[in-house]
Scaffold this motif. Structure first.
Motif, PDB file in Angstrom:
ATOM      1  N   MET A 306      52.600-110.686 -14.042  1.00  0.00           N
ATOM      2  CA  MET A 306      52.824-110.209 -12.663  1.00  0.00           C
ATOM      3  C   MET A 306      51.947-110.999 -11.711  1.00  0.00           C
ATOM      4  SD  MET A 306      53.086-106.076 -13.084  1.00  0.00           S
ATOM      5  CE  MET A 306      54.333-105.308 -14.129  1.00  0.00           C
ATOM      6  N   TYR A 307      52.542-111.271 -10.544  1.00  0.00           N
ATOM      7  CA  TYR A 307      51.782-111.990  -9.510  1.00  0.00           C
ATOM      8  C   TYR A 307      52.251-111.507  -8.148  1.00  0.00           C
ATOM      9  CZ  TYR A 307      56.032-114.880  -9.446  1.00  0.00           C
ATOM     10  OH  TYR A 307      57.326-115.311  -9.372  1.00  0.00           O
ATOM     11  N   GLY A 308      51.485-111.688  -7.134  1.00  0.00           N
ATOM     12  CA  GLY A 308      51.754-111.186  -5.770  1.00  0.00           C
ATOM     13  C   GLY A 308      50.636-110.238  -5.386  1.00  0.00           C
ATOM     14  N   ASN A 309      51.025-109.010  -4.976  1.00  0.00           N
ATOM     15  CA  ASN A 309      50.008-108.017  -4.626  1.00  0.00           C
ATOM     16  C   ASN A 309      49.186-107.621  -5.850  1.00  0.00           C
ATOM     17  OD1 ASN A 309      50.873-108.058  -2.002  1.00  0.00           O
ATOM     18  ND2 ASN A 309      52.229-106.285  -2.207  1.00  0.00           N
ATOM     19  N   GLN A 310      49.780-107.720  -7.013  1.00  0.00           N
ATOM     20  CA  GLN A 310      49.076-107.432  -8.268  1.00  0.00           C
ATOM     21  C   GLN A 310      49.146-108.675  -9.176  1.00  0.00           C
ATOM     22  OE1 GLN A 310      50.393-103.910 -10.274  1.00  0.00           O
ATOM     23  NE2 GLN A 310      50.507-102.670  -8.374  1.00  0.00           N
ATOM     24  N   THR A 311      48.051-108.882  -9.826  1.00  0.00           N
ATOM     25  CA  THR A 311      48.000-110.003 -10.777  1.00  0.00           C
ATOM     26  C   THR A 311      47.508-109.460 -12.109  1.00  0.00           C
ATOM     27  OG1 THR A 311      47.481-111.561  -9.007  1.00  0.00           O
ATOM     28  CG2 THR A 311      47.048-112.266 -11.269  1.00  0.00           C
ATOM     29  N   ARG A 312      48.393-109.460 -13.082  1.00  0.00           N
ATOM     30  CA  ARG A 312      48.029-108.952 -14.395  1.00  0.00           C
ATOM     31  C   ARG A 312      48.965-109.536 -15.462  1.00  0.00           C
ATOM     32  NH1 ARG A 312      49.394-102.578 -14.013  1.00  0.00           N
ATOM     33  NH2 ARG A 312      48.474-102.682 -16.099  1.00  0.00           N
ATOM     34  N   SER A 313      48.514-109.590 -16.677  1.00  0.00           N
ATOM     35  CA  SER A 313      49.306-110.062 -17.812  1.00  0.00           C
ATOM     36  C   SER A 313      49.450-108.915 -18.792  1.00  0.00           C
ATOM     37  CB  SER A 313      48.640-111.253 -18.510  1.00  0.00           C
ATOM     38  OG  SER A 313      48.542-112.356 -17.622  1.00  0.00           O
ATOM     39  N   LEU A 314      50.696-108.693 -19.248  1.00  0.00           N
ATOM     40  CA  LEU A 314      50.992-107.595 -20.149  1.00  0.00           C
ATOM     41  C   LEU A 314      51.698-108.120 -21.397  1.00  0.00           C
ATOM     42  CD1 LEU A 314      52.405-105.059 -17.531  1.00  0.00           C
ATOM     43  CD2 LEU A 314      50.081-105.156 -18.441  1.00  0.00           C
ATOM     44  N   LYS A 315      51.316-107.606 -22.550  1.00  0.00           N
ATOM     45  CA  LYS A 315      52.005-107.881 -23.806  1.00  0.00           C
ATOM     46  C   LYS A 315      52.623-106.573 -24.259  1.00  0.00           C
ATOM     47  CE  LYS A 315      49.161-111.749 -25.408  1.00  0.00           C
ATOM     48  NZ  LYS A 315      50.243-112.723 -25.396  1.00  0.00           N
ATOM     49  N   LEU A 316      53.947-106.506 -24.197  1.00  0.00           N
ATOM     50  CA  LEU A 316      54.671-105.267 -24.453  1.00  0.00           C
ATOM     51  C   LEU A 316      55.420-105.385 -25.767  1.00  0.00           C
ATOM     52  CD1 LEU A 316      56.093-104.767 -20.859  1.00  0.00           C
ATOM     53  CD2 LEU A 316      53.929-103.929 -21.787  1.00  0.00           C
ATOM     54  N   LEU A 317      55.208-104.410 -26.681  1.00  0.00           N
ATOM     55  CA  LEU A 317      55.844-104.394 -27.981  1.00  0.00           C
ATOM     56  C   LEU A 317      57.066-103.497 -27.939  1.00  0.00           C
ATOM     57  CD1 LEU A 317      55.528-105.399 -30.933  1.00  0.00           C
ATOM     58  CD2 LEU A 317      54.333-103.238 -31.418  1.00  0.00           C
ATOM     59  N   VAL A 318      58.198-103.999 -28.448  1.00  0.00           N
ATOM     60  CA  VAL A 318      59.424-103.205 -28.494  1.00  0.00           C
ATOM     61  C   VAL A 318      59.236-102.137 -29.569  1.00  0.00           C
ATOM     62  CG1 VAL A 318      61.911-103.234 -28.838  1.00  0.00           C
ATOM     63  CG2 VAL A 318      60.764-105.186 -27.753  1.00  0.00           C
ATOM     64  N   THR A 319      59.364-100.896 -29.171  1.00  0.00           N
ATOM     65  CA  THR A 319      59.134 -99.783 -30.091  1.00  0.00           C
ATOM     66  C   THR A 319      60.343 -99.585 -30.992  1.00  0.00           C
ATOM     67  OG1 THR A 319      59.985 -98.203 -28.484  1.00  0.00           O
ATOM     68  CG2 THR A 319      57.621 -98.680 -28.407  1.00  0.00           C
ATOM     69  N   ARG A 320      60.203 -98.607 -31.911  1.00  0.00           N
ATOM     70  CA  ARG A 320      61.278 -98.340 -32.849  1.00  0.00           C
ATOM     71  C   ARG A 320      62.558 -97.872 -32.178  1.00  0.00           C
ATOM     72  NH1 ARG A 320      58.853 -95.294 -38.200  1.00  0.00           N
ATOM     73  NH2 ARG A 320      57.544 -97.025 -38.954  1.00  0.00           N
ATOM     74  N   ASP A 321      62.390 -97.192 -31.055  1.00  0.00           N
ATOM     75  CA  ASP A 321      63.601 -96.729 -30.355  1.00  0.00           C
ATOM     76  C   ASP A 321      64.168 -97.787 -29.423  1.00  0.00           C
ATOM     77  OD1 ASP A 321      61.596 -96.756 -28.525  1.00  0.00           O
ATOM     78  OD2 ASP A 321      61.794 -94.664 -27.923  1.00  0.00           O
ATOM     79  N   GLY A 322      63.635 -99.015 -29.496  1.00  0.00           N
ATOM     80  CA  GLY A 322      64.203-100.123 -28.737  1.00  0.00           C
ATOM     81  C   GLY A 322      63.764-100.180 -27.295  1.00  0.00           C
ATOM     82  N   ARG A 323      62.601 -99.630 -26.969  1.00  0.00           N
ATOM     83  CA  ARG A 323      62.134 -99.630 -25.579  1.00  0.00           C
ATOM     84  C   ARG A 323      60.793-100.320 -25.475  1.00  0.00           C
ATOM     85  NH1 ARG A 323      63.260 -93.338 -23.720  1.00  0.00           N
ATOM     86  NH2 ARG A 323      65.520 -93.290 -24.157  1.00  0.00           N
ATOM     87  N   ILE A 324      60.493-100.687 -24.187  1.00  0.00           N
ATOM     88  CA  ILE A 324      59.154-101.143 -23.843  1.00  0.00           C
ATOM     89  C   ILE A 324      58.652-100.267 -22.724  1.00  0.00           C
ATOM     90  CG2 ILE A 324      59.573-103.526 -24.574  1.00  0.00           C
ATOM     91  CD1 ILE A 324      59.945-104.251 -21.624  1.00  0.00           C
ATOM     92  N   ASN A 325      57.367-100.034 -22.654  1.00  0.00           N
ATOM     93  CA  ASN A 325      56.757 -99.208 -21.616  1.00  0.00           C
ATOM     94  C   ASN A 325      56.055-100.127 -20.634  1.00  0.00           C
ATOM     95  OD1 ASN A 325      57.506 -96.666 -22.727  1.00  0.00           O
ATOM     96  ND2 ASN A 325      55.888 -96.927 -24.293  1.00  0.00           N
ATOM     97  N   LEU A 326      56.703-100.317 -19.474  1.00  0.00           N
ATOM     98  CA  LEU A 326      56.162-101.185 -18.433  1.00  0.00           C
ATOM     99  C   LEU A 326      55.346-100.344 -17.460  1.00  0.00           C
ATOM    100  CD1 LEU A 326      56.076-104.053 -17.306  1.00  0.00           C
ATOM    101  CD2 LEU A 326      58.105-103.497 -15.973  1.00  0.00           C
TER     102      LEU A 326
END
Length: 989
Positions: A306-326
């Motif tokens: 993410m960049y702009g008003n917020q700057t952060r890096s996220l590593k998101l793992l796809v869960t068993r139910d096929g989702r990611i939590n952003l």
């Protein structure tokens, strides 16, 4: 104490036998002398056989015969015994060390990539008879090493005599030998067993080398097949040694790593693709671009920047139910979607729901896939691969495909449904990866058995065994093999296969582009022949030319068109004789003609410039070397074509030409042409009469005719002398009378002008000395040394004969002493062996005794003058004032000449006689080389009355009568003394 005496006696007995056998080994040819000895070779052989193995080894090492078999063959040959029945075995050689085979995968299929021996490998089997143990109760004397035989160093003068004196001194201290102790005899049962084993060993060795069967078994004659598959050389030899039928034999096996060629060397194509020794070609890596059709699933990692008003890096793992939590947005369902769709969806939601913030989405670590690799894989089982894995990745993880598996029908199954077939030939031959599908979790990669195969060998670019797919033709097989090589003969291909009744048949196949439609069957073999190497339309040039090779032929081409200048020939090439080998159609009948290149270049297009034909072979010769290497094959062809009605078309020239020998007979060949073929006449050739030998066959007899040829007229091309030759004619060219090689002699020392002088036939020594200016004022003519090569060769031959005779006599003495147990035999034999060594090492001088002072004072051509020969030498020393005393005196030295001193006075000045001196045989060697022997002279009243002159040598010989030796020894010592004196005189300048 008694035990120690017995051990010493046994050791002396063994030493005596060692020396006796050493002497027997030196004279294999003295049958008559041995037959008269009291100890026969059979008894000595029996004595050797009854010794312990340690004693036998000591004897064989001392004699250098390499094993008991050498002793058996030596003494058995002398006594008529058979070597095979002697009961002696050859010493087995040590086993070689072999590196252990490399570790292979655990699931290696049978017969494939095994360490050690493989099916149809070639091996050499070396077998020998093991020594049998001594019978129980046999007395085993302690082994003893014989006293070393004293060596006799070479040299001249006093040094040699000192060595002879020390020889007898050493022999006097040698202990007496004890009689041999009795030993157990070889029983008939043991001899029969050894003979049986020797016959079996000879039979096995006669069949070497052996080839293992297709099952990896070794078939020895008379034995059931023995399995050796996978064993090393040492393990295989051990397996053979425990075979009951090979007990009693020492066995060694050597693997011959022969490389298979031709049809036997063909290998299935493509199976080395997954060889572990090659780089990891198909291993999946993580730093490659993600394909657009990648489907996201549980376990994948998605990176969000993410960049702009917020700057952060996220590593998101796809869960068993096929989702990611952003964070800031909430759960997002991504499973089952293509990554491009997931990427655009996440970036759009971040842009709409988070004001002033944008996102960049990429794929992190991909999930692991669990797949099954089954069927004919090397290591079938379950494997966890990267989410980017493909069919080839799974195959690589499983070690590749076994040779019983198919490379053309690798199947990808998903939930029981066949979703893709992979033909690895598309990848290997065409580089096509379209069918290398991506894997999903739970997929099955199945390798079915190999289908129909066909082999191709010969002139193709990639000979191998190929798997067929469906109905395949010869054209497709040639295409799989990479096509034909330029040397392939498309009209001579053969297809070997089976007919409807399973009979193996061979069919001719035309491999021209429009005739390759022949269908193939399982097991067919296509053999593509190579075109013959002969040139059908061309001319070959070889020999001493700078650019040998093939040249184009066209109608009317001549020799001058092929070799256009003498600059194309190497230096020393023969310009006047070029050999042209011609093959005439239709039966390739060989005919030969020659040409004079100098005449051809001088008159192009003339008869001297022959017209050439296709497949002619032109050879240019060198004047500095022979021609037999090139001409001999041509002559062999002509001999094979000959018959009773048509003799061999060969003629010969010998005598004084540059290159004598046999030459092909050309049509119309004359005497002049034969001389040209022989390189021309030599410098010493007689240009007058030459002899031509001609043979005529009249009915059942052969008549020889001798023709006199005027050689000078023949070389001028006079028809009366330049006769036309016939088959088997022989021309002999004589030498100019008294031509010969120039003879030279050498004058050295005290002459006014020393050096080499050329002499004319019949010239004398006084004449040459006069040409050299005479002798110098310091010359000592009484001590001059005149040598001649002919005399040296004759003396050397007589010296060699003397050595052979002495060798036989010494051996006879040794065998007699060994059989009779005579005391002092070892000492006497040591003396004889040392004398024998000195005789063998002595070199004759070839000195001829001359009276140079009387020769110079006599008239030319007198009886004192010497008619010279080539190679003679005369050495004139300076004036000598010394008198030398050598032999059996206390101090070997030289004394200043004193006319008042007698012979015995000089001996007293040298310390007097030794105990070994023979005072009755003292003699004096004059400086000229003549000998004055006092004992046989009637002109002297007493031994010391010999007149001593400057340069004389007084010799006190050895007394050999007190040693049980041969009468020859006294003559030998005298010869050695005289040789030493002659050598010293020759090197006194």
């Amino acid at each position: 104490m008694a035990k120690g005496s017995l051990m010493r006696a046994s050791g002396r007995c063994l030493g005596l036998v060692l020396v006796s056998l050493a002497a027997a080994a030196a004279v294999l040819s003295s049958h008559s002398a041995l037959a008269q000895s009291s100890g026969s070779p059979t008894e000595l052989l029996q004595l050797f056989q009854n010794m312990t193995p340690e004693q036998q080894d000591a004897i064989t090492k001392q004699l250098g015969l390499g094993g008991g078999g050498g002793i058996s063959g030596l003494l058995g040959g002398l006594g008529g015994a058979s070597g095979s029945g002697s009961g002696l075995s050859r010493e087995g050689t040590a086993n070689r060390k072999r590196e252990s085979a490399a570790q292979q995968p655990a699931a290696v299929e049978e017969g494939e990539d095994l360490p050690g021996l493989k099916a149809q490998d070639w091996v050499i089997i070396e077998v020998d008879v093991q020594p049998l143990p001594a019978p129980a109760g046999a007395q085993t004397p302690a082994p003893a090493v014989p006293a070393p035989i004293p060596s006799l160093p070479g040299g001249a003068g006093g040094a040699s005599q000192n060595s002879l004196a020390s020889l007898f001194a050493a022999s006097a201290s040698a202990p007496p030998a004890a009689p041999a102790a009795p030993a157990a005899a070889l029983t008939p049962e043991r001899a029969a067993e050894i003979k049986r084993l020797q016959s079996l060993a000879d039979l096995i060795r006669s069949k070497d080398p052996y080839q293992l069967t297709r099952d990896g078994e070794l078939a020895l004659p008379g034995f059931a097949p023995i399995a050796l598959l996978g064993l090393t050389d040492e393990e295989a030899a051990l397996r053979l040694r425990v075979e009951p039928g090979l007990r009693g034999l020492s066995v060694r096996l050597t693997h011959l790593p022969l490389r298979k060629t031709g049809v036997a060397g063909l290998k299935p194509f493509g199976y080395d693709l997954f060889n572990e020794a090659t780089p990891s070609t198909f291993a999946p890596v993580a730093n490659v671009p993600l394909p657009a059709d990648y489907i996201v699933g549980p376990g994948d990692e998605i990176d969000v920047q993410m960049y702009g008003n917020q700057t952060r890096s996220l590593k998101l793992l796809v869960t068993r139910d096929g989702r990611i939590n952003l964070p800031g947005i909430g759960p997002i369902s991504v499973s089952g979607q293509h990554f491009t769709s997931v990427k655009s969806g996440i970036e759009a939601r971040v842009e709409h729901q988070m004001i002033g913030v944008r996102a960049s989405v990429s794929m992190g670590d991909t999930r692991g896939l669990r797949v099954f690799v089954l069927g004919a894989a090397r290591l079938p089982g379950t494997y966890t691969l990267s989410g980017l894995g493909t069919i080839t990745s799974a195959l690589y993880a499983a070690g590749g495909v076994r040779r019983i598996g198919s490379l053309r029908d690798v199947q990808l199954k998903r939930q029981g449904t066949l979703v893709r077939r992979l033909d690895l030939y598309d990848l290997l031959i065409r580089g096509d990866t379209a069918d290398d599908a991506k894997l999903r979790d739970g997929d099955v990669v199945f390798v079915p058995p190999v289908g129909a195969t066909a082999s191709v060998s010969g002139e193709v670019r990639r000979p191998a065994i190929y798997e067929l797919k469906g109905e395949a033709s010869v054209a497709e097989l040639v295409q799989l093999a990479g096509g034909l090589t330029p040397d392939a003969d498309t009209s001579r291909a053969m297809l070997t296969g089976f007919d409807a009744e399973r009979h193996r048949v061979v069919k001719a196949v035309d491999l021209s582009p429009d005739m390759r439609g022949q269908l193939l069957h399982n097991g067919d073999l296509l053999s593509v022949a190579r075109t013959r190497p002969t040139i059908d339309s061309g001319i070959a040039v070889e020999g001493y030319v700078f650019a040998p090779g093939a040249f184009a032929w066209h109608q009317g081409v001549r020799l001058s068109s092929i070799i256009r200048s003498v600059d194309e020939l190497q230096p020393s090439a023969d310009l006047h004789y070029l050999l042209i080998r011609r093959e005439l159609p239709p039966d390739r009948h060989v005919s030969v003609l020659s040409a004079d290149l100098a005449a051809a270049l001088a008159a192009p297009g003339s008869p001297a410039d022959p017209e050439l034909m296709p497949r002619d072979r032109i050879t240019v010769f060198d004047l500095a070397s022979g021609r037999d290497r090139v001409i001999r094959p041509v002559l062999d062809d002509l001999h094979l074509q000959s018959s009773a009605d048509q003799p061999s078309q060969v003629v010969e020239v010998d005598g004084h030409v540059r290159v004598p020998g046999s030459y092909p007979l050309e049509p119309g060949m004359t005497v002049r042409d034969l001389i040209r073929a022989g390189g021309g006449t030599a410098d010493e050739a007689y240009k007058g009469d030459a002899e031509l030998v001609r043979y005529h066959v009249n009915g059942d007899t052969r008549r020889t005719e001798l023709l006199q040829i005027d050689l000078a007229a023949a070389l001028r091309n006079d028809p009366a002398a330049n006769l036309v030759l016939q088959p088997l004619d022989t021309l002999s060219v004589k030498e100019v009378s008294e031509w010969g090689n120039q003879e030279n002699i050498t004058l050295s020392g005290e002459v006014r002008f020393p050096g080499r002088y050329s002499i004319r036939r019949g010239e004398t020594l006084k004449s040459v000395i006069g040409r050299a200016g005479g002798l110098s004022p310091y010359a000592f003519p009484e001590g001059s040394v005149f040598t001649r090569e002919e005399l040296r060769e004759r003396e050397q031959a007589e010296l060699d004969t003397l050595g052979d005779r002495m060798q036989r006599d010494v051996t006879l003495l040794a065998l007699q002493a060994a059989s009779a147990g005579q005391a002092g035999a070892v000492a006497a034999l040591s003396v004889g062996q040392s004398l024998l060594v000195q005789v063998k090492g002595s070199k004759a001088v070839g000195r001829m005794v001359i009276d140079l002072p009387r020769l110079l004072s006599a008239a030319p051509g007198s009886s004192y003058d010497v008619i010279l020969r080539g190679g003679d030498t005369l050495s004139v020393p300076r004036f000598q004032q010394q008198v030398t005393v050598i032999g059996e005196v206390q101090n070997l030295t030289s004394h200043l000449f004193n006319p008042r001193l007698s012979r015995d006075d000089y001996i007293r000045l040298s310390g007097g006689f030794t105990q070994r001196a023979d005072r009755s045989k003292i003699y004096v060697v004059r400086a000229s080389g003549s000998v004055v022997a006092s004992e046989s002279s009637r002109w002297f009243e007493r031994n010391g009355s010999v007149q001593i002159k400057p340069g004389d040598t007084i010799v006190v010989p050895l007394d050999t009568e007190h040693i049980p030796a041969l009468p020859l020894w006294q003559a030998v010592t005298t010869i050695l003394y005289n040789i030493a004196i002659a050598v010293a005189a020759a090197h006194s300048l």
